[in-house]
Design a protein around this motif. Structure first.
Motif, PDB file in Angstrom:
ATOM      1  N   TRP A  84      -5.623   1.197  -2.770  1.00 20.21           N
ATOM      2  CA  TRP A  84      -5.050   2.306  -2.012  1.00 20.21           C
ATOM      3  C   TRP A  84      -5.157   2.032  -0.514  1.00 20.21           C
ATOM      4  CZ3 TRP A  84      -1.872   6.203  -2.139  1.00 20.21           C
ATOM      5  CH2 TRP A  84      -1.935   7.189  -1.159  1.00 20.21           C
ATOM      6  N   LYS A  85      -6.312   1.554  -0.069  1.00 15.75           N
ATOM      7  CA  LYS A  85      -6.515   1.253   1.350  1.00 15.75           C
ATOM      8  C   LYS A  85      -5.494   0.219   1.832  1.00 15.75           C
ATOM      9  CE  LYS A  85     -10.332   3.394   2.599  1.00 15.75           C
ATOM     10  NZ  LYS A  85     -10.326   4.341   3.691  1.00 15.75           N
ATOM     11  N   VAL A  86      -5.304  -0.859   1.067  1.00 16.95           N
ATOM     12  CA  VAL A  86      -4.354  -1.911   1.439  1.00 16.95           C
ATOM     13  C   VAL A  86      -2.928  -1.361   1.413  1.00 16.95           C
ATOM     14  CG1 VAL A  86      -3.370  -4.114   0.690  1.00 16.95           C
ATOM     15  CG2 VAL A  86      -5.843  -3.801   0.701  1.00 16.95           C
ATOM     16  N   VAL A  94       3.836   6.937   3.048  1.00 16.67           N
ATOM     17  CA  VAL A  94       2.889   6.625   1.972  1.00 16.67           C
ATOM     18  C   VAL A  94       3.240   7.507   0.777  1.00 16.67           C
ATOM     19  CG1 VAL A  94       0.465   6.606   1.294  1.00 16.67           C
ATOM     20  CG2 VAL A  94       1.106   6.021   3.634  1.00 16.67           C
ATOM     21  N   GLU A  95       3.733   6.881  -0.290  1.00 16.61           N
ATOM     22  CA  GLU A  95       4.142   7.611  -1.491  1.00 16.61           C
ATOM     23  C   GLU A  95       3.192   7.279  -2.638  1.00 16.61           C
ATOM     24  OE1 GLU A  95       8.187   6.648  -2.320  1.00 16.61           O
ATOM     25  OE2 GLU A  95       8.839   7.121  -0.283  1.00 16.61           O
ATOM     26  N   THR A  96       2.597   8.313  -3.197  1.00 17.32           N
ATOM     27  CA  THR A  96       1.638   8.122  -4.283  1.00 17.32           C
ATOM     28  C   THR A  96       2.294   7.498  -5.515  1.00 17.32           C
ATOM     29  OG1 THR A  96       0.462  10.070  -3.484  1.00 17.32           O
ATOM     30  CG2 THR A  96      -0.145   9.269  -5.649  1.00 17.32           C
ATOM     31  N   ILE A 113       1.053   4.109  -7.436  1.00 13.62           N
ATOM     32  CA  ILE A 113       0.652   4.067  -8.843  1.00 13.62           C
ATOM     33  C   ILE A 113       1.438   2.993  -9.589  1.00 13.62           C
ATOM     34  CG2 ILE A 113       0.707   5.371 -11.021  1.00 13.62           C
ATOM     35  CD1 ILE A 113      -0.089   7.852  -9.362  1.00 13.62           C
ATOM     36  N   THR A 114       2.731   2.911  -9.324  1.00 16.55           N
ATOM     37  CA  THR A 114       3.556   1.883  -9.967  1.00 16.55           C
ATOM     38  C   THR A 114       3.074   0.487  -9.594  1.00 16.55           C
ATOM     39  OG1 THR A 114       5.459   3.365  -9.904  1.00 16.55           O
ATOM     40  CG2 THR A 114       5.918   1.027 -10.226  1.00 16.55           C
ATOM     41  N   GLU A 115       2.807   0.292  -8.320  1.00 19.37           N
ATOM     42  CA  GLU A 115       2.344  -1.019  -7.858  1.00 19.37           C
ATOM     43  C   GLU A 115       0.985  -1.388  -8.452  1.00 19.37           C
ATOM     44  OE1 GLU A 115       1.571  -2.661  -3.482  1.00 19.37           O
ATOM     45  OE2 GLU A 115       3.540  -1.693  -3.706  1.00 19.37           O
ATOM     46  N   MET A 116       0.066  -0.423  -8.481  1.00 22.29           N
ATOM     47  CA  MET A 116      -1.272  -0.694  -9.020  1.00 22.29           C
ATOM     48  C   MET A 116      -1.242  -0.903 -10.534  1.00 22.29           C
ATOM     49  SD  MET A 116      -3.405  -1.182  -6.691  1.00 22.29           S
ATOM     50  CE  MET A 116      -4.905  -1.182  -7.614  1.00 22.29           C
ATOM     51  N   MET A 117      -0.394  -0.172 -11.226  1.00 24.23           N
ATOM     52  CA  MET A 117      -0.271  -0.392 -12.673  1.00 24.23           C
ATOM     53  C   MET A 117       0.238  -1.802 -12.947  1.00 24.23           C
ATOM     54  SD  MET A 117      -1.426   2.117 -14.410  1.00 24.23           S
ATOM     55  CE  MET A 117      -0.771   1.773 -16.014  1.00 24.23           C
ATOM     56  N   ARG A 118       1.211  -2.244 -12.147  1.00 22.13           N
ATOM     57  CA  ARG A 118       1.713  -3.606 -12.299  1.00 22.13           C
ATOM     58  C   ARG A 118       0.597  -4.621 -12.045  1.00 22.13           C
ATOM     59  NH1 ARG A 118       4.894  -5.320  -7.631  1.00 22.13           N
ATOM     60  NH2 ARG A 118       2.837  -6.001  -7.034  1.00 22.13           N
ATOM     61  N   ASP A 119      -0.137  -4.439 -10.954  1.00 17.80           N
ATOM     62  CA  ASP A 119      -1.237  -5.357 -10.637  1.00 17.80           C
ATOM     63  C   ASP A 119      -2.314  -5.341 -11.717  1.00 17.80           C
ATOM     64  OD1 ASP A 119       0.085  -5.947  -8.319  1.00 17.80           O
ATOM     65  OD2 ASP A 119      -1.271  -4.812  -7.002  1.00 17.80           O
TER      66      ASP A 119
END
Length: 132
Positions: free
Chosen positions: A39-41, A53-55, A59-65
C-alpha cells in the motif's frame, strides 16, 4: 488456575499443534506486512504520477502480485515441504510404514537381547505409550 490452563491447551491443542499455530501466525503476519508495505509503495507511485489513489486498483494489483508469489513459491516448494509435513504429522499410511518397520526392528532387537524379559518390557511400553 491450572484447570483453566489445561482447558485452554486442550481447546487449541497448543502442545501437539504448536508448530501449526506458529506457522499460521507467521503466515498471517507476513501477509499483512506484504499488503501494508504494498500500500505504501502504491500510494507513492500514484502520487508521483499525479494520479488518484484508488483502493480498487490497489486490491487488483496486490491480488495479482500475491497470486504470482503463490504460484512461484507455494506450488513449487512450499507444497512439497508442507504437504509432506502435513501427511507425516497426520500419520498417513506413507509415514506410518516407516514407523511400523522401525517398531518391528526395535521389538526384534529387544527380544534378542533380553529374551526372558522382552515380552514384559514390550507390554509395559505399550501400556505407557499406547498406539494412536
Amino acid at each position: 488456575m491450572k484447570n483453566h490452563d489445561y482447558r485452554y491447551k486442550e481447546v487449541f491443542h497448543l502442545e501437539r499443534k504448536g508448530y501449526l499455530w506458529f506457522t499460521l501466525a507467521f503466515f498471517l503476519v507476513s501477509a499483512v506486512l506484504h499488503w501494508y508495505f504494498g500500500w505504501k509503495v502504491f500510494v507513492d507511485e500514484q502520487l508521483s504520477h499525479g494520479q488518484p489513489v484508488e483502493t480498487a486498483k490497489y486490491i487488483t494489483e496486490m491480488m495479482r502480485d500475491t497470486m504470482e508469489n503463490w504460484q512461484s513459491e507455494f506450488l513449487q516448494l512450499i507444497w512439497q515441504v508442507a504437504g509432506l509435513a502435513v501427511l507425516w504429522y497426520c500419520g498417513s499410511s506413507q509415514s506410518k510404514e516407516g514407523d511400523d518397520r522401525r517398531e518391528e526392528k526395535i521389538d526384534f532387537i529387544i527380544r534378542r537381547l533380553e529374551p526372558e524379559k522382552a515380552e514384559q518390557m514390550l507390554a509395559a511400553w505399550k501400556e505407557k505409550y499406547p498406539e494412536q
